[in-house]
Design a protein around this motif. Structure first.
Motif, mmCIF file in Angstrom:
data_model
loop_
_atom_site.group_PDB
_atom_site.id
_atom_site.type_symbol
_atom_site.label_atom_id
_atom_site.label_comp_id
_atom_site.label_asym_id
_atom_site.label_seq_id
_atom_site.Cartn_x
_atom_site.Cartn_y
_atom_site.Cartn_z
ATOM 1 N N LYS A 43 -8.506 -1.307 -5.672
ATOM 2 C CA LYS A 43 -7.780 0.114 -6.977
ATOM 3 C C LYS A 43 -6.677 -0.353 -7.666
ATOM 4 C CE LYS A 43 -7.289 2.559 -3.055
ATOM 5 N NZ LYS A 43 -6.409 2.882 -1.431
ATOM 6 N N ILE A 44 -6.679 -1.530 -7.942
ATOM 7 C CA ILE A 44 -5.876 -1.874 -8.805
ATOM 8 C C ILE A 44 -6.338 -1.900 -10.187
ATOM 9 C CG2 ILE A 44 -3.887 -3.261 -9.944
ATOM 10 C CD1 ILE A 44 -3.348 -3.425 -6.751
ATOM 11 N N ARG A 45 -7.364 -2.793 -9.527
ATOM 12 C CA ARG A 45 -8.555 -3.462 -11.026
ATOM 13 C C ARG A 45 -9.386 -2.627 -11.556
ATOM 14 N NH1 ARG A 45 -10.540 -9.545 -8.331
ATOM 15 N NH2 ARG A 45 -9.698 -10.342 -9.657
ATOM 16 N N ILE A 46 -9.437 -2.544 -12.870
ATOM 17 C CA ILE A 46 -10.123 -1.731 -13.323
ATOM 18 C C ILE A 46 -11.268 -1.705 -13.973
ATOM 19 C CG2 ILE A 46 -9.524 0.787 -14.950
ATOM 20 C CD1 ILE A 46 -7.132 0.855 -14.363
ATOM 21 N N ARG A 103 0.909 -1.266 0.375
ATOM 22 C CA ARG A 103 0.141 -0.060 0.138
ATOM 23 C C ARG A 103 1.103 1.205 0.093
ATOM 24 N NH1 ARG A 103 -5.584 0.757 3.496
ATOM 25 N NH2 ARG A 103 -5.737 -0.576 1.452
ATOM 26 N N GLY A 104 0.923 2.158 -0.909
ATOM 27 C CA GLY A 104 1.330 3.330 -0.951
ATOM 28 C C GLY A 104 2.498 3.408 -1.278
ATOM 29 N N GLY A 105 3.290 2.059 -2.080
ATOM 30 C CA GLY A 105 4.698 2.196 -2.907
ATOM 31 C C GLY A 105 5.273 0.505 -2.438
ATOM 32 N N SER A 106 6.722 0.358 -2.101
ATOM 33 C CA SER A 106 7.015 -0.590 -2.445
ATOM 34 C C SER A 106 7.453 -1.269 -1.560
ATOM 35 C CB SER A 106 8.411 -0.833 -3.937
ATOM 36 O OG SER A 106 9.272 -1.595 -3.914
ATOM 37 N N VAL A 107 7.689 -2.344 -1.288
ATOM 38 C CA VAL A 107 8.128 -3.175 -0.392
ATOM 39 C C VAL A 107 10.025 -3.321 -0.382
ATOM 40 C CG1 VAL A 107 9.192 -5.808 0.331
ATOM 41 C CG2 VAL A 107 6.138 -4.893 -0.298
ATOM 42 N N ALA A 108 10.586 -2.797 -1.409
ATOM 43 C CA ALA A 108 11.330 -2.796 -1.281
ATOM 44 C C ALA A 108 11.929 -1.599 -1.073
ATOM 45 C CB ALA A 108 11.805 -2.661 -3.005
ATOM 46 N N VAL A 147 -7.700 -5.803 2.370
ATOM 47 C CA VAL A 147 -6.905 -6.622 0.464
ATOM 48 C C VAL A 147 -7.766 -6.593 -0.047
ATOM 49 C CG1 VAL A 147 -6.490 -8.836 0.139
ATOM 50 C CG2 VAL A 147 -6.035 -8.444 2.487
ATOM 51 N N SER A 148 -8.813 -6.612 0.265
ATOM 52 C CA SER A 148 -10.030 -6.699 -0.664
ATOM 53 C C SER A 148 -9.430 -4.691 -2.129
ATOM 54 C CB SER A 148 -11.871 -6.140 -0.744
ATOM 55 O OG SER A 148 -11.784 -7.701 0.087
ATOM 56 N N GLU A 149 -10.557 -3.923 -0.525
ATOM 57 C CA GLU A 149 -10.091 -2.461 -0.776
ATOM 58 C C GLU A 149 -8.510 -2.317 -1.848
ATOM 59 O OE1 GLU A 149 -9.789 0.517 1.906
ATOM 60 O OE2 GLU A 149 -11.246 -0.668 2.867
ATOM 61 N N GLU A 150 -7.627 -2.697 -1.450
ATOM 62 C CA GLU A 150 -6.123 -3.360 -1.985
ATOM 63 C C GLU A 150 -6.606 -3.215 -3.204
ATOM 64 O OE1 GLU A 150 -1.792 -3.270 -1.133
ATOM 65 O OE2 GLU A 150 -3.094 -3.683 1.172
ATOM 66 N N ILE A 151 -6.796 -4.544 -3.504
ATOM 67 C CA ILE A 151 -7.167 -5.038 -5.088
ATOM 68 C C ILE A 151 -7.713 -4.258 -5.907
ATOM 69 C CG2 ILE A 151 -7.244 -7.417 -6.160
ATOM 70 C CD1 ILE A 151 -6.168 -9.092 -3.756
ATOM 71 N N LEU A 187 -0.442 -9.184 -9.763
ATOM 72 C CA LEU A 187 -0.820 -7.913 -9.317
ATOM 73 C C LEU A 187 -0.208 -6.827 -9.727
ATOM 74 C CD1 LEU A 187 -2.845 -7.886 -5.969
ATOM 75 C CD2 LEU A 187 -3.945 -6.994 -8.350
ATOM 76 N N GLY A 188 0.885 -7.206 -9.103
ATOM 77 C CA GLY A 188 2.759 -5.928 -9.279
ATOM 78 C C GLY A 188 2.330 -5.692 -10.868
ATOM 79 N N ALA A 189 2.359 -6.332 -11.989
ATOM 80 C CA ALA A 189 2.723 -6.236 -13.528
ATOM 81 C C ALA A 189 1.652 -5.163 -13.490
ATOM 82 C CB ALA A 189 2.709 -7.606 -14.263
ATOM 83 N N LEU A 190 0.590 -4.976 -13.385
ATOM 84 C CA LEU A 190 -1.386 -4.919 -13.790
ATOM 85 C C LEU A 190 -1.036 -3.563 -13.343
ATOM 86 C CD1 LEU A 190 -3.678 -5.785 -15.222
ATOM 87 C CD2 LEU A 190 -4.602 -5.635 -12.929
ATOM 88 N N GLU A 191 -0.521 -3.406 -12.233
ATOM 89 C CA GLU A 191 -0.771 -1.507 -11.662
ATOM 90 C C GLU A 191 0.312 -1.416 -12.268
ATOM 91 O OE1 GLU A 191 -0.971 -0.330 -7.370
ATOM 92 O OE2 GLU A 191 1.177 -1.851 -7.362
ATOM 93 N N ALA A 192 1.930 -1.248 -12.311
ATOM 94 C CA ALA A 192 3.345 -1.214 -13.151
ATOM 95 C C ALA A 192 2.459 -0.896 -14.422
ATOM 96 C CB ALA A 192 4.067 -1.964 -13.365
#
Length: 593
Positions: A345-348, A89-94, A339-343, A362-367
């Motif tokens: 947000k990415i799905r359109i 949420r709001g960024g990267s794990v890295a 978890v639902s909210e976060e996912i 999900l990561g590729a979808l968002e990027a």
């Protein structure tokens, strides 16, 4: 508050040496094994403090500091795709990234894309200017610090490297970043550090790690503080393992994960609620006796760690999805909603005229969605999974209104047979790739080519401006049809175009034929002298020698030419068009306004 080891990711254009760099860091640490070596996590390598001390201790005096972090957790898979799934949420794990740039080639297409994704995820980074051993005349000193190696090079070699680094620094500057060679930087918060390296010879690797450690402990301390409590993590990969079934490779970035914990993880249909049956870590290489027996089980792990989770009901779990441990005193619902909210947000799912995007994680979808938005491409539908007939139907609806957006972008997924059939029937283009950069590039190139072809076709249909003068002494026939010699002063004339008089804008009829030396021509351009036949006028009554005539351009064409096609008109055509518009506005004040 204890601080955890930073999570490091390696990014860069294809063939810049990312994997080799990771291998070199690992090898160097394996050689430092007496001090504790490196432990292999799932999807990541962990370098403990002892190993780092042995590798870079001598250099840390530059930063006037001791090693305070408990080590480094380096993600094994380099590149966008892995980084994209390291999402939270709001960024990267890295916590920090190493951007690898080929010092000989400088910035390449994917380098820009890496910077965009790092900016979007607000991830700090340093640069490994790699392949210094390829600089003409460079003498390699294996595993030496860069500064030592640099001092031993000929002056011209040093200058060559400096110039290449200046070019990279210049490109950063144009992108709004201040960058410099690491040993010339006073304030690392404001300036991107560039460390020249050779993944092949190991030169500069110690400085790269020293800068990395120095940066993380000076500027990321707050971020690296971990809470004592339930784990938060991200799914790196969903993987089928022989004898274990479906498993999750995850990165834990906060808290502690224990065996038998109740977890909520993002799934394709809805969040999955399950219990952790086992937490697995890889066995050290020298302990693997049987290839099927490559994991050992642990009871708990604390952040930051890469582990494999075995649990029931993992069908439909998504890579790039969040994973939360539910604390004993809290309701599962709260975490299911999180978890639902976060996912979602990415799905359109919209009804705009835009492209359909399908990806495997999900990561590729968002990027990819972020990237398309930056390129100004609207998205109608973005989801996880293979391309289905329904996706093609959605794209076909768009294609009717907006042919260039009626396309499907498929990243690392299959196209189902009925979808392929439907796409053939409806003429929907499907772009399939397993490299994010190629997928977007292929679509954008196709889009530009199609748009260009469409505009060219439209432009061809337009009546183009033209201005001619009736030549004195060249009246070959006075009427039915009138045949006169003319000079094209500007623009062009074609058969079947009408002409108007320059003095009053009156219509004098249509050109039937254009001839030069007895041969019919499809058009005549500026500077040519030709004979034309006109159906209506009578020479001496409607037109006279030395008269100036303009091509009669329909008002709708004039508007389109001025608005969309001005850059396709030559200067003389633009001039003729402006004169023609002024002439028409004398008759009708707001004509073509």
């Amino acid at each position: 508050m204890s601080i955890r080891q930073p999570i490091v990711c390696v990014l860069g254009h294809v063939d810049t040496g990312k994997t080799l760099l990771l291998d070199k860091i690992r090898k160097t640490s394996v050689q430092a094994r007496e001090a504790g070596g490196m432990t292999q996590h799932i999807g990541a390598s962990f370098f403990p403090t002892e190993t780092l001390k042995q590798m870079i201790g001598s250099l840390l005096s530059v930063f006037k500091s001791e090693i305070e972090i408990p080590g480094l957790l380096v993600i094994d898979t380099p590149g966008h795709e892995a980084f994209a799934n390291l999402r939270r949420r709001g960024g990267s794990v890295a916590d920090i990234a190493i951007l690898v740039i080929d010092v000989l080639r400088g910035f390449e297409a994917q380098t820009y894309e890496c910077i965009e994704i790092l900016k979007a995820r607000k991830t700090p980074f340093l640069v490994a200017a790699n392949k210094i051993d390829r600089i003409p005349g460079w003498n390699s000193y294996p595993d030496a610090p860069f500064l030592k190696s640099y001092q031993l090079q000929d002056k011209y070699v040093q200058e060559d490297l400096d110039n290449r680094l200046y070019e990279i620094i210049g490109t950063f500057s144009r992108l709004g970043f201040r960058a410099d060679r690491f040993d010339r930087i006073k304030d690392f918060t404001r300036t991107v550090a560039i460390v020249p390296t050779s993944a092949k010879t190991g030169e500069g690797i110690v400085e790269l790690l020293a800068v990395l450690v120095g940066l993380t402990q000076q500027y990321l301390k707050k971020r690296l503080q971990t809470t004592v409590g339930p784990a938060k993590g991200t799914v790196l990969e969903v993987k089928e393992e022989p004898g274990l079934g479906l498993t999750l490779n995850i990165i834990v970035y906060d808290g502690t994960l224990k065996k038998d914990d109740l977890i909520v993880v993002g799934g394709r249909e809805k969040p999955i609620i399950t219990r952790v049956r086992a937490i697995l870590v890889p066995k050290p290489l020298d302990e693997i006796r049987d290839p099927r027996d490559k994991f050992s089980s642990v009871d708990s792990v604390s952040a930051a760690a890469g582990v494999k989770i075995v649990a029931p009901d993992l069908e439909g779990a998504l890579a790039g999805a969040p994973l939360y441990v539910v604390p004993e005193d809290e309701s599962v619902e709260k975490y299911v909603n999180l978890v639902s909210e976060e996912i979602e947000k990415i799905r359109i799912a919209t009804d705009v005229d835009g492209v359909v995007l399908k990806a495997d994680t999900l990561g590729a979808l968002e990027a990819i969605a972020e990237n398309l938005r930056r390129s100004g491409v609207p998205i109608r539908l973005a989801d996880i999974g293979d391309v289905s007939k329904r996706d093609v139907t959605e794209a076909a609806i768009v294609k009717e209104h907006e042919p260039l957006y009626g396309a499907i972008l498929a990243f690392n997924v299959k196209v189902l047979p009925d979808a392929e059939e439907e796409a053939k029937n409806t003429g929907v283009q499907i772009f399939k790739e397993n490299i994010i950069y190629h997928l977007i590039d292929n679509y954008v190139s196709w889009f530009k080519a199609q748009r260009e072809a469409k505009l060219t076709a439209e432009f061809e249909k337009m009546v183009k401006p033209g201005k001619i003068r009736v030549l004195e002494g060249y009246v070959f026939r006075r009427a039915k049809p009138a045949i006169v010699g003319v000079e094209v002063l500007a623009g062009r004339i074609r058969p079947k175009t009408s002409l108007v008089r320059a003095e009053d804008g009156e219509d004098v009829g249509e050109i039937q034929q254009i001839q030069e030396k007895g041969k019919a021509l499809p058009e005549a351009k500026q500077g040519m002298q030709v004979a034309i036949s006109l159906d209506k006028p009578v020479v001496g009554r409607h037109i006279f020698e030395n008269d100036v005539l303009y091509v009669k351009v329909p008002e709708t064409h004039v508007k389109a030419l001025l608005k969309e096609f001005v850059d396709r008109l030559t200067l003389d055509e633009q001039e003729a068009l402006n004169e023609y518009v002024s002439l028409m506005r004398k008759k009708i004040p707001f004509w073509a306004a």
